[in-house]
Design a protein around this motif. Structure first.
Motif, PDB file in Angstrom:
ATOM      1  N   HIS A   5       0.837  -1.197   0.000  1.00  0.00           N
ATOM      2  CA  HIS A   5       0.000   0.000   0.000  1.00  0.00           C
ATOM      3  C   HIS A   5       0.873   1.247   0.000  1.00  0.00           C
ATOM      4  N   LYS A   6       0.286   2.363  -0.396  1.00  0.00           N
ATOM      5  CA  LYS A   6       1.002   3.645  -0.427  1.00  0.00           C
ATOM      6  C   LYS A   6      -0.007   4.738  -0.102  1.00  0.00           C
ATOM      7  N   ASP A   7       0.275   5.544   0.918  1.00  0.00           N
ATOM      8  CA  ASP A   7      -0.672   6.562   1.356  1.00  0.00           C
ATOM      9  C   ASP A   7       0.085   7.832   1.742  1.00  0.00           C
ATOM     10  N   PHE A   8       0.106   8.831   0.840  1.00  0.00           N
ATOM     11  CA  PHE A   8       0.802  10.094   1.082  1.00  0.00           C
ATOM     12  C   PHE A   8      -0.192  11.247   1.017  1.00  0.00           C
ATOM     13  N   ASP A   9      -0.010  12.261   1.870  1.00  0.00           N
ATOM     14  CA  ASP A   9      -0.838  13.460   1.756  1.00  0.00           C
ATOM     15  C   ASP A   9      -0.136  14.480   0.866  1.00  0.00           C
ATOM     16  N   LYS A  10      -0.752  15.647   0.673  1.00  0.00           N
ATOM     17  CA  LYS A  10      -0.228  16.639  -0.266  1.00  0.00           C
ATOM     18  C   LYS A  10       1.124  17.209   0.162  1.00  0.00           C
ATOM     19  N   ASP A  11       1.441  17.132   1.464  1.00  0.00           N
ATOM     20  CA  ASP A  11       2.725  17.640   1.969  1.00  0.00           C
ATOM     21  C   ASP A  11       3.831  16.592   1.919  1.00  0.00           C
ATOM     22  N   GLY A  12       3.506  15.384   1.462  1.00  0.00           N
ATOM     23  CA  GLY A  12       4.515  14.334   1.350  1.00  0.00           C
ATOM     24  C   GLY A  12       4.580  13.404   2.542  1.00  0.00           C
ATOM     25  N   LYS A  13       3.784  13.691   3.595  1.00  0.00           N
ATOM     26  CA  LYS A  13       3.773  12.817   4.769  1.00  0.00           C
ATOM     27  C   LYS A  13       2.965  11.565   4.455  1.00  0.00           C
ATOM     28  N   LEU A 110       6.524  -4.962   6.368  1.00  0.00           N
ATOM     29  CA  LEU A 110       6.738  -3.792   7.225  1.00  0.00           C
ATOM     30  C   LEU A 110       6.075  -2.572   6.606  1.00  0.00           C
ATOM     31  N   THR A 111       5.853  -1.557   7.436  1.00  0.00           N
ATOM     32  CA  THR A 111       5.313  -0.284   6.971  1.00  0.00           C
ATOM     33  C   THR A 111       6.294   0.816   7.332  1.00  0.00           C
ATOM     34  N   GLU A 115       7.773  11.768   7.692  1.00  0.00           N
ATOM     35  CA  GLU A 115       7.141  13.076   7.770  1.00  0.00           C
ATOM     36  C   GLU A 115       7.104  13.733   6.396  1.00  0.00           C
ATOM     37  N   ARG A 116       8.097  13.383   5.566  1.00  0.00           N
ATOM     38  CA  ARG A 116       8.129  13.933   4.204  1.00  0.00           C
ATOM     39  C   ARG A 116       8.878  12.981   3.286  1.00  0.00           C
ATOM     40  N   TRP A 117       8.167  12.443   2.312  1.00  0.00           N
ATOM     41  CA  TRP A 117       8.795  11.613   1.287  1.00  0.00           C
ATOM     42  C   TRP A 117       9.323  12.564   0.207  1.00  0.00           C
ATOM     43  N   ASP A 118      10.620  12.836   0.238  1.00  0.00           N
ATOM     44  CA  ASP A 118      11.176  13.794  -0.720  1.00  0.00           C
ATOM     45  C   ASP A 118      11.472  13.119  -2.062  1.00  0.00           C
ATOM     46  N   PHE A 119      12.049  13.896  -2.967  1.00  0.00           N
ATOM     47  CA  PHE A 119      12.323  13.438  -4.335  1.00  0.00           C
ATOM     48  C   PHE A 119      13.123  12.140  -4.359  1.00  0.00           C
ATOM     49  N   MET A 120      14.209  12.068  -3.555  1.00  0.00           N
ATOM     50  CA  MET A 120      15.065  10.883  -3.580  1.00  0.00           C
ATOM     51  C   MET A 120      14.353   9.673  -2.979  1.00  0.00           C
TER      52      MET A 120
END
Length: 401
Positions: A5-13, A110-111, A115-120
């Motif tokens: 699964h993948k769950d990110f909000d607009k801020d990258g969290k 694992l999950t 706080e922020r999934w950045d570009f890299m």
């Protein structure tokens, strides 16, 4: 690596559910998870229970636990990653803030939370969960009873098998010597079947200092014909013989520079990285003002918009200083946005070891920049001030509040 699964909000969290399925996936995880991320997984922990009579009993229980990561340890030999940290979610068995280490092995779910999934991080996630497996190169180093098996992927140079057979030093009896050689060849044959996926690799390099490799290849094809092992016969064009000065790991570097081997692995990521390094060294020789290396020199080159090809080793993105890591991410992203080529080298690969000797980061420039010579190539990003340190301290505090 399987993405559940993948769950990110607009801020990258957000969070990503992952299942590592092979050794390369564990290396991707090691690069992806940083200090202050969260890991949720099933783990074993000793639990103390007090009975009605006041006696305390200890039992080992399997529980689901979420920890705030403090450190990450990669164990290549054991195919395992250890995440150490403190419990950060309410749990009936473990107090908040209690220390724990979660071991993740192949096929463990694992999950990962950030706080922020950045570009890299996003790029690493895409690469790790790509359903198309990376092309691999298998290298078998052969000589006089010894055989060392290596698998080279886009990010790993892994030792997968070793063979050692005692051969008579002198041919006292031809029959005895021949029998020993056949036993040795049979073990190498079995090693290839068990440890090399011929449907996945692009090339199998048989190398060594003597004539053992050619003798073995001829024996192998004859043996496959006798046993009806059609896969060896169908794939015989992928077997390449090449000279190596020894059968130890240092021979991998010279083999990857071999012209015949390069033709066979032309489309692999390892080959592209090696070509980029060769172009860099050639430019150093012919046009030294069109290269820069080391963090400070490369940063100045990027600020000038002069970078044509950027090479970065992945260990720089694991920097414990959050601000310094972010600077490397921003530098890499900035170069991509300029339309330039970016190569991310693996620290575990032969090419990555070479790039580390240049400070872990280097580039070929679009035009000469002689003024860069005045900058120390060994200087770090924060050598001229405390700005990065102060930013890192602020972010460390924020992470705990």
């Amino acid at each position: 690596m399987k993405l559940t699964h993948k769950d990110f909000d607009k801020d990258g969290k957000g969070t990503a559910g992952l299942i590592p399925e092979e050794s390369e996936d564990l290396w991707h995880l090691y690069n992806m998870v940083a200090k202050f991320d969260t890991i949720k997984a099933s783990t074993l922990r000793k639990i103390q229970k007090e009975g009605s009579t006041g006696t305390v009993q200890t039992e080992t229980r399997k529980i689901a636990l979420t920890i705030l990561v403090k450190s990450v340890e990669y164990d290549a030999a054991g195919n395992c990653i250890r995440f150490s940290g403190t419990n950060c979610e309410e749990n009936q068995w473990v107090k908040m803030g209690a220390h724990h280490t979660i071991d993740i092995q192949l096929n463990n779910k694992l999950t990962v939370g950030k706080e922020r999934w950045d570009f890299m991080h996003l790029q690493q996630l895409d690469q790790a969960t790509d359903i198309h497996k990376s092309a691999e190169v298998a290298i078998v180093l052969l000589d006089a009873g010894a055989a060392n098996f290596h698998l080279l992927t886009a990010v790993l140079a892994k030792d997968v098998h070793r063979i050692s057979v005692t051969l008579p030093k002198k041919r006292v009896t031809t029959t005895g010597y021949d029998k020993a050689v056949v036993r040795y060849y049979e073990q190498v044959y079995a090693g290839i079947k068990d440890h090399i996926d011929l449907d996945l690799v692009k090339c199998v390099v048989l190398a060594g200092p003597g004539f053992t490799k050619e003798d073995y290849l001829a024996w192998m094809l004859l043996r496959a014909q006798q046993l009806g092992e059609t896969v060896f016969l169908q794939k015989k064009s992928m077997f390449v013989c090449a000279h190596a000065s020894c059968v130890h790991k240092q021979a991998l570097k010279e083999l990857l520079a071999d012209e015949q081997v390069q033709k066979s692995i032309a489309n692999t990521k390892a080959a592209m990285h090696l070509r980029a390094l060769e172009d860099f060294y050639q430019t150093v020789k012919n046009e030294p003002d069109r290269v820069s290396y080391g963090p400070r020199q490369v940063k100045e080159s990027i600020d000038m918009g002069a970078v044509q090809v950027l090479m970065v080793v992945d260990s720089l993105f694991r920097n414990a200083n959050v601000a310094t890591r972010r600077h490397y991410v921003d530098m890499t992203e900035g170069v991509r946005e300029q339309g330039s080529t970016v190569h991310i080298f693996s620290q575990q690969h032969i090419s990555g070891e070479q790039l580390n000797q240049l400070g872990g980061i280097a580039c070929i420039l679009r035009f000469p920049c002689p003024e860069l010579e005045d900058i120390d190539s060994e200087a770090g990003l924060s050598d001229d001030g405390d700005e990065l340190v102060e930013i890192a301290k602020e972010e460390d505090v924020d992470a705990f509040t």
